[in-house]
Each structure stands twice: as structure tokens, then as C-alpha cells.
Motif scaffolding. Structure first.
Motif, PDB file in Angstrom:
ATOM      1  N   VAL A   1       0.838  -1.204   0.000  1.00 39.35           N
ATOM      2  CA  VAL A   1       0.000   0.000   0.000  1.00 39.35           C
ATOM      3  C   VAL A   1       0.875   1.257   0.000  1.00 39.35           C
ATOM      4  CG1 VAL A   1      -1.839   1.200   1.209  1.00 39.35           C
ATOM      5  CG2 VAL A   1      -1.737  -1.294   1.265  1.00 39.35           C
ATOM      6  N   LEU A   2       1.935   1.192   0.796  1.00 41.51           N
ATOM      7  CA  LEU A   2       2.816   2.363   0.867  1.00 41.51           C
ATOM      8  C   LEU A   2       3.411   2.682  -0.513  1.00 41.51           C
ATOM      9  CD1 LEU A   2       4.743   1.772   4.193  1.00 41.51           C
ATOM     10  CD2 LEU A   2       3.257   3.685   3.658  1.00 41.51           C
ATOM     11  N   ALA A   3       3.728   1.633  -1.260  1.00 39.99           N
ATOM     12  CA  ALA A   3       4.333   1.868  -2.571  1.00 39.99           C
ATOM     13  C   ALA A   3       3.378   2.636  -3.468  1.00 39.99           C
ATOM     14  CB  ALA A   3       4.712   0.532  -3.222  1.00 39.99           C
TER      15      ALA A   3
ATOM     16  N   PRO B   1      13.979  -2.606  -9.353  1.00 38.59           N
ATOM     17  CA  PRO B   1      14.152  -1.305 -10.002  1.00 38.59           C
ATOM     18  C   PRO B   1      12.824  -0.589 -10.231  1.00 38.59           C
ATOM     19  CG  PRO B   1      14.983  -3.101 -11.377  1.00 38.59           C
ATOM     20  CD  PRO B   1      14.592  -3.696 -10.099  1.00 38.59           C
ATOM     21  N   ASP B   2      11.829  -1.299 -10.701  1.00 33.88           N
ATOM     22  CA  ASP B   2      10.556  -0.642 -10.983  1.00 33.88           C
ATOM     23  C   ASP B   2       9.902  -0.128  -9.714  1.00 33.88           C
ATOM     24  OD1 ASP B   2      10.827  -1.092 -13.629  1.00 33.88           O
ATOM     25  OD2 ASP B   2       9.710  -2.985 -13.622  1.00 33.88           O
ATOM     26  N   VAL B   3       9.922  -0.958  -8.683  1.00 34.14           N
ATOM     27  CA  VAL B   3       9.243  -0.553  -7.459  1.00 34.14           C
ATOM     28  C   VAL B   3       9.989   0.582  -6.780  1.00 34.14           C
ATOM     29  CG1 VAL B   3       8.572  -1.326  -5.167  1.00 34.14           C
ATOM     30  CG2 VAL B   3       8.163  -2.786  -7.132  1.00 34.14           C
ATOM     31  N   TYR B   4      11.302   0.478  -6.736  1.00 34.18           N
ATOM     32  CA  TYR B   4      12.057   1.559  -6.106  1.00 34.18           C
ATOM     33  C   TYR B   4      11.872   2.848  -6.876  1.00 34.18           C
ATOM     34  CZ  TYR B   4      14.692  -1.294  -2.740  1.00 34.18           C
ATOM     35  OH  TYR B   4      15.049  -2.095  -1.691  1.00 34.18           O
TER      36      TYR B   4
ATOM     37  N   ALA C   1      14.415  -0.200   1.564  1.00 32.94           N
ATOM     38  CA  ALA C   1      15.792  -0.639   1.371  1.00 32.94           C
ATOM     39  C   ALA C   1      16.464  -0.953   2.692  1.00 32.94           C
ATOM     40  CB  ALA C   1      16.586   0.430   0.627  1.00 32.94           C
ATOM     41  N   SER C   2      15.983  -0.377   3.782  1.00 34.82           N
ATOM     42  CA  SER C   2      16.643  -0.651   5.060  1.00 34.82           C
ATOM     43  C   SER C   2      15.811  -1.605   5.914  1.00 34.82           C
ATOM     44  CB  SER C   2      16.915   0.658   5.800  1.00 34.82           C
ATOM     45  OG  SER C   2      15.752   1.448   5.861  1.00 34.82           O
ATOM     46  N   GLY C   3      14.597  -1.178   6.285  1.00 36.48           N
ATOM     47  CA  GLY C   3      13.799  -1.971   7.214  1.00 36.48           C
ATOM     48  C   GLY C   3      13.352  -3.306   6.633  1.00 36.48           C
ATOM     49  N   VAL C   4      12.788  -3.262   5.432  1.00 35.53           N
ATOM     50  CA  VAL C   4      12.267  -4.491   4.841  1.00 35.53           C
ATOM     51  C   VAL C   4      13.408  -5.474   4.581  1.00 35.53           C
ATOM     52  CG1 VAL C   4      11.043  -5.447   2.876  1.00 35.53           C
ATOM     53  CG2 VAL C   4      10.313  -3.278   3.855  1.00 35.53           C
ATOM     54  N   LYS C   5      14.513  -4.918   4.103  1.00 36.17           N
ATOM     55  CA  LYS C   5      15.654  -5.782   3.826  1.00 36.17           C
ATOM     56  C   LYS C   5      16.145  -6.437   5.119  1.00 36.17           C
ATOM     57  CE  LYS C   5      18.163  -5.102   0.080  1.00 36.17           C
ATOM     58  NZ  LYS C   5      18.931  -4.504  -0.933  1.00 36.17           N
TER      59      LYS C   5
ATOM     60  N   ASP D   1      18.765   6.996 -14.475  1.00 33.00           N
ATOM     61  CA  ASP D   1      17.886   7.438 -13.401  1.00 33.00           C
ATOM     62  C   ASP D   1      18.542   7.056 -12.070  1.00 33.00           C
ATOM     63  OD1 ASP D   1      14.494   7.773 -12.942  1.00 33.00           O
ATOM     64  OD2 ASP D   1      15.780   7.091 -11.324  1.00 33.00           O
ATOM     65  N   VAL D   2      18.784   8.059 -11.257  1.00 31.90           N
ATOM     66  CA  VAL D   2      19.556   7.797 -10.039  1.00 31.90           C
ATOM     67  C   VAL D   2      18.808   6.843  -9.113  1.00 31.90           C
ATOM     68  CG1 VAL D   2      20.540   8.857  -7.985  1.00 31.90           C
ATOM     69  CG2 VAL D   2      20.766   9.969 -10.187  1.00 31.90           C
ATOM     70  N   LYS D   3      17.495   7.048  -9.028  1.00 28.73           N
ATOM     71  CA  LYS D   3      16.729   6.206  -8.110  1.00 28.73           C
ATOM     72  C   LYS D   3      16.794   4.746  -8.549  1.00 28.73           C
ATOM     73  CE  LYS D   3      12.307   6.840  -5.952  1.00 28.73           C
ATOM     74  NZ  LYS D   3      10.967   7.399  -6.201  1.00 28.73           N
ATOM     75  N   ARG D   4      16.673   4.553  -9.860  1.00 29.97           N
ATOM     76  CA  ARG D   4      16.737   3.200 -10.405  1.00 29.97           C
ATOM     77  C   ARG D   4      18.131   2.614 -10.190  1.00 29.97           C
ATOM     78  NH1 ARG D   4      13.091   0.782 -13.788  1.00 29.97           N
ATOM     79  NH2 ARG D   4      13.976  -0.905 -15.014  1.00 29.97           N
TER      80      ARG D   4
END
Lengths: 534, 514
Positions: free
Chosen positions: B162-164, B250-253, B265-269, B315-318
Motif C-alpha cells: 500500500v505504501l508503494a 528497479p521498478d518498485v524503487y 531498502a533498510s527496514g524491509v531488507k 535514473d539515479v533512483k533506479r
């Protein structure tokens, strides 16, 4: 700052004042201080940085003064635990091999700073330079594998920013290439370094430690075949840093595109990180493997001598020419190092210092020419001797030192290297000697084209050397002459450590130094032959 | 649950197991906080200038961390213990990860506050979801039963789906949510199937009993068990974004709201690795020869694919998404070592990485500007001049990710390399370091874009560079960046406290006392 805290907590050197730690920490503090100066006042940031650089130089000279000649081991050792569970410590020490490199670093940085100020953004430029200095001195003093790696890696960051921020047209490419090449080598070294520590701990059954002296003295702990692999991992990193022949291609780009101060430091100090690494983490840490791979490295060194010289001859860009001459000179140092003779090693250590002085000076001079003419193309320069006789004179002295003219410093180093390598690697030495001739070819030819003849219109107004520039060059020229005429005080301090290193290699491998190499002290006592075995 | 029922059957008089509530305090605090926040949000007036929602969220997360302290001491004194009929274990491993996950919530919240205001999306829902998701992560960290682990996994994931998709006006955000949800649901199914196989092979889902069974019996045919390993690995590999289960990353991030990515990237991982370490290293430790080669190759692929594909992104985020895959490969090296050293190296890495990556995405949040769309490399041109401090913070994070000494990233890499070499995986260590060099190229490219364009920018768009949009760094984001920078450099200089804590945090399986 942390370092200082750590050092004081663990008890400083015997003398009480942690001299070596301050050599590393002072420039780092200076970098911070410079970074905190207001951005609007570039002149005060330059002043702060210069004060710190000069103070560091004074400290390094103090190290030299405090240094006991005739001692082979590490002196002024300081040790404090840094990371407990890895037994990593802030372990510094100096011996005859490193002491002059430390002084060279201390002296070259303020000269580079004063001799080649940046054109913009003084503050970050000086801050990066001081950080670089801290890292370089740290490499030469570190006696802990982990600490050494930290220092060896950390110097990449300031140099990367110096090249990419203040360099010439192609600087971004050059900076990236420099960083990635060196990081590639470091990747091998890091794995090798961890493996060395882990296998050492396993071999001795003790705890994990990264202490260089401990690991180097427990030679039996790592199986010889494994040690050869580990040596290779280290050697790749050092070969790239030196650079040796097949992995040298980053050097011409980085040296040419870097700002003048950056080139001076790159050539003068940073290349020595590799050759020093070979001595300290090659010969000392892996004596058997060093002897085993010596033919390979000597060959690469000789190829570098010839290749560097030939390519330098063909250069159209004066700075690139000096850069390639470094490849040749560093080839000599590799040849001397892996000749594994006292003379060869002595010559190598001396030549590291010599190369720092003379190539540093050459880069400064090329920088001055570029400042005036905004070109480094040899074809566009002509007859500068007429317009600037003093500069031509200084250039001549420096160039002759680089060629290795007797009476100047370059000769002593090259002579010792050739002498030492002749004893164990005769034909390599013979081929290497050709490099000396080629050096005079490319440098004299370049000198002729740039300084001789009648200046054309563009070069007629070439300005003479300024007082400030002269003051920067003066100490370098003085050192060139002094070391050429009277190298004894330097050699005396280098010799015991080098002899101990050769003995260390002999003890742990089936290599034996040819007896003729040990003439002098041992030859004199050779008459009562079986008097003292060791 | 199955194990739980079985136990309940044995002791027929006990209808429900004894629950020691204090041991569950962190989870209860997080869930209770989420419910409280929902109530408060319904009652309180909207559009307050003060970010009450964020403040409550941070208070809840900090309270959860505070409850860890007495338990840490208790475990030190009395040893680890398990509660709820042996389905939840409390050991220092779970407590360590609890702190890591809560810390990532705190930092992500600080970035989320400014982000929601900028995008006009104020509301309590993101915070509630983040707290719920984190509570799922806490359950995963302490689960001693595969079913409980699955529950944690689902609680964690569904909130993140949902957050995504939180940014309603961005199509990419919705796309990210759908993609994450569909693929995530698949991976959950794989996981559940894996649980079934392990149950089939060993007769229990309780990790203690599974480990016990495997220690006492030799399986005539371990095919079922190995198939279970593989399927469980799919489930975990998906959560930690390991190749070949990475294709969503990549797509989700790229599509998700940037501060949420910082949490992902931190908590879920961290939660994913918590499960992976506990299930594989601890429970299936005796069968490491069966699963180590699989993890070895997953690690190699993650390292290389992450690094190589990161480099070619614009794309930096990707690109950072791919780099997070590379980091997952590094942490997997700790798993692969299957030793105490490996576990503590992985924990150290997770803790250090939390600050680096959260900080990185925090800077990306700010640079993304209104609409969260300015993530091209060209958007970073001249940042060093316009926003020197922000750029400097990003430099610290990127250098740390590249593994430069004197940052936490270097030590994190050092510890996993050390663990890999201890278990004689020399080539894996070498591949890892070479992949670090490849991904260093990416980080340097971003740094070059920020600093290196002085004269290119002056000639081309000199006016734009100086008069370019002024970035507003919200105060909360500023605080988070300072925390992350201090942690990154602080851990790099003085790693002992963290590394010794990570060393103490060994996972242990303890059977229920009753």
C-alpha cells in the motif's frame, strides 16, 4: 582527532610525545580547519593550509632528526588498539626505508601548495591536499595491515576530487580512470590482506591479528604456495599504483590532466605508495614469494624502463613526456627492489626519494611554463632560454638530475640499482642500463626543442621566473645537488634496514645474496671466515 | 501454528498458551502505536503545521527501542528464551534487528513528513502503515516458527504494497504497487509451499523442533527438504532483492515514494535477512552443505548483476535500486558463511547499511522536488554549488556505499569479506570486491555530476546552474540527514561498539520452557 585520542589512550611512544601520530593527524586537522574557514576569504584559507603544511614538514624533519641511524628495526613505535575484535591497532613506526619517504612527503606538500596555487575554489583545494598528505604519511608509517589499507585507499578520494575539480580538459575521464584502476587493485589487496590475517591466525592457532610485525615474523604460519597467491593479490594492487608496465595506462592520463600540484604529489609521493608497498608488504611480509616472483617483477620493471623511455620520446605534450618518464624511473625502482641485493634495495629507496624530488620539480616547471603560455605542446614552445635564462638553468639542473648525471642525485640511485641488479640479474641490468641512455635522449631532445633556438613571436614575451617560484624551486634544487654530492648520511640511515630486509628474505627462502654484494662490512670480516655465522 | 496446536494437543488442559507480554513489548508497542495513531488522526484536526503524526510515529518507534534495553540485559543474565508456546523467541539477534528496523522507521518518518507536505498528501495513513509493516518485521526477526514467520512476512509486505502506491497522482507509484503486490504475492506463495515441504520432511514447523529433528535423524531422501530450502529461499530472496528474485526492485524503487523506498531498502531488507539468517544458518545449519552452494550463486549473481546494471542507469533512483541488489549480495556473503562470524558480519552490514541507504534516499527525496520526478543524473548537475551541505551528505553516503575507509560501509564490507574468507570462499570475496569497484563507478558518476561540471555548466546553462530551483530541505529531513551522516562516519571511525553488539547478537533457538 579520534586517532589522537586513541594514541593517547594506548600510551604514546617511548619519548612521550606521539611524533608519528601527529605527523598523520596534523594535516588531517589542517584539512578540517581549512574547510571551516569562510568561503569568501580564499586568501586566509590558503594561509591556514600553508601553515599546517609547513608545520607538518617541520614535524617530519623532527622525525628525521630523532631517527637513530644504524638501527635496523622500527623506531618511535606507537601503538593503540583501534578495533578490538579484529585486533586492529593504530600502529605506527618508522625505519630506514620509510623515514625519507615521510620527509619527502612533508617537504613536497607545502612546495606544491605554494608553487602551484589553484585558479578557483582555493578552500576545498587546500583541504583536499592536506587530507591527501595525512593519508600519504599514514601509508608510510602504518605497521598494521588494516591501517595500511585504510590509508592506501583513503588517498584516492582527495586525489580524485583534485583531478576532477581542478584538472585540465579531460579531467573527469582521467579522474575516473585513476580511481577505478586503483580501486580495482585494492580489491585484490583487501581480499589478500584479510586472507593473510585469517590464515595466519589459523596457522599459529592464535587470535586474529592484523599486525604487520607479528605476521611477518611468523613466516611458517602460511603455507608457501598460499603465500605466493597472497603475494600476487598484494602485487596487483602495488603494480597498478607504481605503475608497472601492463597496468600503467592510468598514469599518463592522470598526470597530464591533474592540476600542477596534483601532478607533483601524484608523481612525487603517490607512486611511491606502490614501490614502498612492495618493500613492506611484499619483501617483508612474503619473503619467499617475493624471491619466487622476483624474475617476473624484474622483467616487468625492465620492460617499463624501455617502454616508458621510448613512449616518452614520442610525446608531443611536455607534461605527458614527464609522465612517461615516470614509468621508466619507476621501472628502475622495481628492478632494484627485486634484485634482492643490499645495493639494489638501497638504490631503490634512494631513487624513490630522488624521483620524488626531480619529477616533482619537473612538474612544477612544466606548470610554470603552462601558466605563461597556456600550452604544453612542445612544438609551440621555442627559444625559452633567451627569454627566461634563469628558468632554463633550473630546468637544466632538474632535467639532468632526472637523466642521472653524476654529481646530481639521480645518478647515485640509478648507479646503486644497476650495481645491485647486475649481481643477481645481469642481463636485466644490462638492458635496464639502456634506459639511462634513452632518458638523456628524450629529455635532452625535449629541452632542445623547448629552450633552444630563437623564440618566435608567441614565445618572445615569456616571463622570467618570479621570486616566489624561485623560492619554491630552491629547496628542491638544493636537495638535488646535496644528495648527488653527499648521499652518505641518507644511505647510512637506509642501509641497516635494507640489510635486515635482505637477511629476512634470505632466512625465509632458498635465495642467498651473492657474496660480492655484501662487500663492505662483511667482506672485511671475511678473513676469519667461520668466526660468526650470522 | 501447527506446532502450537500440536503442543496444545499434548497438554490438553491448556487451552491457550501462557503469554509473557513483556517479551512481546516491541511488537505490541508498534501495533498499539499504530492503532493509537489511527484514532488520534481521526479525532485531531487536519492540516496542523506541526507534524504530530510524524512525532507520534517516532515516539512509538523510540519507545519500542526503549523496551529492547531491559530485555537485552535479561537475555544477557538469563540467556535467550521463547514465549507463546515456543513460537516466538527472544534472543539478542531478534533484539538487535528490532532496533535496526525501528531506527529505519525513525529515519524514514523524518523524510516522509516533509515529503507528504510537499506533495500535498498529508495524513496519518503512511505512518500507520509503516508502523504496522515494521511490526511485521519485528515478528519475522523473533519468529521461532515458520508459520509465525509467514505471518510476519505478510504483515510486513501488505503494508508496504500500500505504501508503494501511496502517491495517488503518480502513475508510476500505482504501477509500482501493483507490480510489487503481484510478484510479492507469488513469492509469499512460494514461501508457504516451502514451509509445507519442510513440514513434510521434518514433521514440524517449529524451528526448534525442525532443528532437533534434523540433528537426531538422518534423512534417507533429503529431496523434499532441499526443495523446501529452495522455495523458502525464493520467499526470502524476494524480500531482500537478491538475484534472480530481484526483477521487481528497479521498478518498485523507481515508482514508490522516495522516503518509502528508504524504509524498503533498510527496514524491509533487514527483516528479510532476519528470517533468512534464522531459518537457514541456525535451523538448517546441519544441512549447510545442501544450501550453501545455492546461496553462494545467488550472492555471486546479486553482486554482479546489481553492480553492472546499476552502472548503465541514468535514473539515479533506479540505479540505487540496482546498487541495493549489489549490497544484498554482500550481506548474502555473511549468510553463505553460515558461521557466527558470518551472522554478526551480516548484522553489522544491515545496521550500517540502514543509515547509508536511508540517508541516500533521503537526499534523493529532497532533490526529487515537487512531484518526486527529478531523479535523472542531469538533475544533480551543479548540486555541489547550489546546495553544498546536501551534496556533501550525499557524497558521504555514496562513498560509504562504495566502501571507502573511515566510513561504516568499508567496515561492513570488511566484516563480510572476513567472514567469507573464514569459510574459505576466497573467490566469492574477490568477486564481491570487484563488484564493489564496478558499482563505485556509479557512485563516482553521481559525485562527478554534482561537482565536476563547473565549466560545462557555465557555458551551457550557467544561468540555470546559479538561478536553478532552490531546494528546500525540511527541518525534519535535515535532522535525519545529520543522524545518518554522523552514524555513517561514526561507525566508520569507532566500530567497536556496534561490532561487539553484533557479535553478541547470535541467534539461538530455545525450546519453550513450559
Amino acid at each position: 582527532m579520534t586517532a589522537a585520542a586513541l594514541a593517547s589512550e594506548g600510551g604514546a611512544s617511548a619519548g612521550g610525545f606521539p611524533l608519528l601520530t601527529s605527523c598523520v593527524v596534523l594535516p588531517a586537522v589542517g584539512a578540517l580547519a581549512t574547510a571551516l574557514v569562510s568561503r569568501r576569504r580564499p586568501e586566509s584559507s590558503r594561509l591556514v593550509a600553508t601553515i599546517f603544511a609547513v608545520a607538518t614538514a617541520a614535524l617530519t624533519v623532527a622525525v628525521l632528526v630523532a631517527f637513530e641511524s644504524g638501527e635496523a628495526g622500527f623506531q618511535m613505535v606507537e601503538r593503540a588498539t583501534w578495533i578490538r575484535d579484529l585486533d586492529v591497532s593504530w600502529h605506527l613506526g618508522v625505519d630506514g626505508i620509510s623515514v625519507f619517504l615521510v620527509v619527502l612527503t612533508g617537504v613536497l606538500f607545502p612546495l606544491a601548495m605554494l608553487g602551484a596555487p589553484p585558479h578557483h575554489d582555493d578552500k576545498p583545494f587546500h583541504a583536499w591536499l592536506l587530507l591527501l598528505e595525512a593519508g600519504c604519511i599514514g601509508v608510510f608509517l602504518a605497521l598494521d595491515l588494516f591501517l595500511f589499507f585504510v590509508m592506501f585507499e583513503i588517498v584516492l578520494v582527495p586525489m580524485y576530487f583534485l583531478i576532477s575539480g581542478w584538472g585540465y580538459a579531460n579531467r573527469r575521464y582521467a579522474a575516473m580512470k585513476f580511481f577505478l584502476y586503483t580501486a580495482f587493485g585494492s580489491a585484490f589487496m583487501l581480499v589478500g590482506l584479510v586472507a593473510t590475517a585469517v590464515l595466519h591466525a589459523r596457522g599459529t592457532g592464535g587470535d586474529l591479528t592484523f599486525d604487520l610485525v607479528t605476521i611477518a615474523s611468523d613466516q611458517g604460519a602460511i603455507a608457501p604456495v598460499t603465500a605466493r597467491w597472497l603475494f600476487l593479490a598484494f602485487a596487483i594492487a602495488f603494480a597498478i599504483k607504481v605503475p608497472l608496465f601492463p597496468v600503467h595506462t592510468w598514469l599518463p592520463d592522470a598526470h597530464t590532466e591533474a592540476p600542477t600540484a596534483g601532478s607533483v604529489i601524484l608523481a612525487g609521493v603517490m607512486l611511491k605508495l606502490g614501490t614502498y608497498g612492495f618493500l613492506r608488504f611484499g619483501l617483508y611480509l612474503f619473503p619467499e614469494a617475493s624471491a619466487y616472483f622476483a624474475p617476473l617483477l624484474v622483467t616487468l620493471g625492465v620492460i617499463g624502463i624501455l617502454y616508458g623511455a621510448v613512449v616518452a620520446t614520442m610525446q608531443k605534450d611536455l607534461k605527458r613526456l614527464v609522465a612517461y618518464s615516470s614509468v621508466a624511473h619507476l621501472g628502475f625502482i622495481a628492478l632494484g627492489t627485486f634484485s634482492l641485493t643490499t645495493q639494489g634495495l638501497q638504490g631503490s629507496v634512494l631513487q624513490m626519494v630522488n624521483h620524488g624530488i626531480s619529477t616533482g620539480a619537473l612538474f612544477l616547471l612544466v606548470g610554470m611554463i603552462y601558466e605563461r603560455r597556456h600550452t604544453r605542446q612542445i612544438a609551440e614552445l621555442r627559444g625559452l632560454q633567451k627569454a627566461a635564462p634563469v628558468m632554463a638553468g633550473v630546468f637544466t639542473v632538474v632535467m639532468l638530475s632526472s637523466i642521472g648525471l653524476p654529481g646530481l642525485n639521480g645518478f647515485v640511485g640509478e648507479f646503486l640499482i644497476l650495481l645491485g641488479s647486475f649481481l643477481t640479474r645481469r642481463w636485466w641490468a644490462v638492458v635496464g642500463a639502456i634506459g639511462v641512455i634513452l632518458a638523456s635522449l628524450y629529455l635532452l631532445w625535449a629541452y632542445q626543442r623547448v629552450f633552444h633556438g630563437e623564440p618566435d613571436e608567441a614565445n618572445a614575451g615569456f616571463a622570467e621566473m618570479r621570486v616566489r617560484e624561485g623560492l619554491v624551486m630552491a629547496p628542491l634544487v638544493a636537495l638535488i645537488v646535496f644528495l648527488g654530492v653527499y648521499p652518505k648520511p641518507v644511505l647510512d640511515r637506509i642501509q641497516p634496514s635494507v640489510e635486515a630486509l635482505v637477511a629476512h628474505v634470505e632466512d625465509h627462502s632458498d635465495y642467498t645474496e651473492p657474496p660480492v654484494a655484501t662487500e663492505g662490512q662483511r667482506a672485511r670480516s671475511a678473513a676469519p671466515a667461520e668466526e660468526g655465522g650470522d | 501454528m501447527v506446532g502450537l496446536l500440536a503442543q496444545a494437543g499434548e497438554a490438553a488442559r491448556l487451552d491457550t498458551p501462557e503469554v509473557e507480554w513483556t517479551a512481546l513489548a516491541p511488537v505490541l508497542v508498534m501495533i498499539g502505536g499504530a492503532v493509537l495513531l489511527m484514532v488520534v488522526a481521526a479525532l485531531a484536526p487536519r492540516g496542523s503545521r506541526v507534524g504530530w503524526h510524524a512525532i507520534v510515529t517516532i515516539a512509538v518507534a523510540v519507545a519500542a527501542i526503549a523496551t529492547v534495553v531491559p530485555q537485552w540485559n535479561r537475555v544477557g543474565d538469563d540467556g535467550p528464551f521463547s514465549v507463546v508456546a515456543g513460537s516466538v523467541g527472544v534472543d539478542r539477534f531478534s533484539l538487535f534487528l528490532t532496533v535496526v528496523i525501528c531506527a529505519s522507521v525513525v529515519i524514514a518518518t523524518l523524510f516522509t513528513d516533509g515529503y507528504l507536505r510537499r506533495e500535498g498528501l498529508e495524513g496519518a495513513e503512511p505512518y500507520v502503515l509503516m508502523l504496522l509493516s515494521a511490526s511485521g518485521g519485528l515478528i519475522m526477526a523473533s519468529a521461532n516458527d515458520l508459520i509465525v514467520m509467514f505471518l510476519g512476512l505478510e504483515i510486513l509486505s501488505i503494508a508496504v504494497y500500500v505504501l508503494a502506491g501511496m502517491h495517488l497522482r503518480r502513475v508510476r507509484s500505482g504501477e509500482a504497487a501493483i507490480k510489487y503486490f503481484v510478484l510479492g504475492a507469488f513469492s509469499s506463495a512460494f514461501f508457504l509451499y516451502g514451509v509445507a515441504m519442510v513440514y513434510g520432511a521434518t514433521g514440524s514447523t517449529n524451528l526448534v523442533e525442525v532443528a532437533d529433528f534434523l540433528a537426531r535423524n538422518t534423512l534417507a531422501d533429503s529431496g523434499l527438504l532441499v526443495a523446501g530450502f529452495a522455495l523458502l529461499l525464493v520467499g526470502f530472496g524476494f524480500k531482500v532483492a537478491a538475484v534472480p528474485f530481484h526483477s521487481w526492485t528497479p521498478d518498485v524503487y523507481q515508482g514508490s515514494p522516495t522516503p518509502i523506498v528508504s524504509y524498503m531498502a533498510s527496514g524491509v531488507k533487514a527483516a528479510g535477512f532476519a528470517g533468512l539468517l534464522r531459518v537457514f544458518v541456525v535451523t538448517f545449519g546441519d544441512y549447510r552443505l545442501d544450501w550453501q552452494p545455492i546461496v553462494y550463486w545467488v550472492a555471486v549473481l546479486s553482486l554482479l548483476v546489481g553492480a553492472v546494471l546499476a552502472v548503465v542507469q541514468t535514473d539515479v533512483k533506479r540505479a540505487m535500486a540496482y546498487s541495493s541488489i549489489n549490497h544484498a549480495g554482500f550481506i548474502l556473503m555473511g549468510v553463505q558463511a553460515a558461521s557466527d562470524r558470518g551472522v554478526s558480519a551480516a548484522l553489522f552490514y544491515l545496521a550500517a547499511y540502514t543509515f547509508m541507504v536511508a540517508g541516500t534516499f533521503g537526499v534523493l527525496t529532497v532533490v526529487g522536488r515537487r512531484g518526486d520526478g527529478h531523479h535523472q543524473l542531469s538533475d544533480y548537475a551543479g548540486l555541489g554549488r547550489r546546495e553544498p551541505l546536501l551534496a556533501l551528505a550525499l557524497v558521504v553516503f555514496l562513498l560509504a556505499q562504495a566502501g571507502t575507509p573511515l566510513t561504516s560501509g568499508f567496515l561492513a564490507k570488511f566484516y563480510v569479506i572476513d567472514a567469507a574468507i573464514e569459510s574459505r570462499s576466497f573467490w566469492l570475496a574477490l568477486v564481491a570486491m570487484l563488484s564493489a569497484v564496478i558499482s563505485a563507478f556509479l557512485y563516482l558518476r553521481i559525485i562527478l555530476a554534482m561537482y565536476g561540471s563547473s565549466d560545462d555548466a557555465e557555458t551551457a546553462d550557467g544561468a540555470a546552474a546559479t538561478a536553478g530551483p532552490r531546494l528546500r530541505v525540511p527541518a525534519a529531513a535535515g535532522i535525519a540527514l545529520v543522524i545518518a551522516v554522523v552514524a555513517t562516519i561514526g561507525i566508520g571511525l569507532v566500530p567497536d561498539p556496534l561490532s561487539e553488539t553484533a557479535r553478541d547478537a547470535t541467534p539461538e533457538l530455545v525450546a519453550s520452557g513450559d
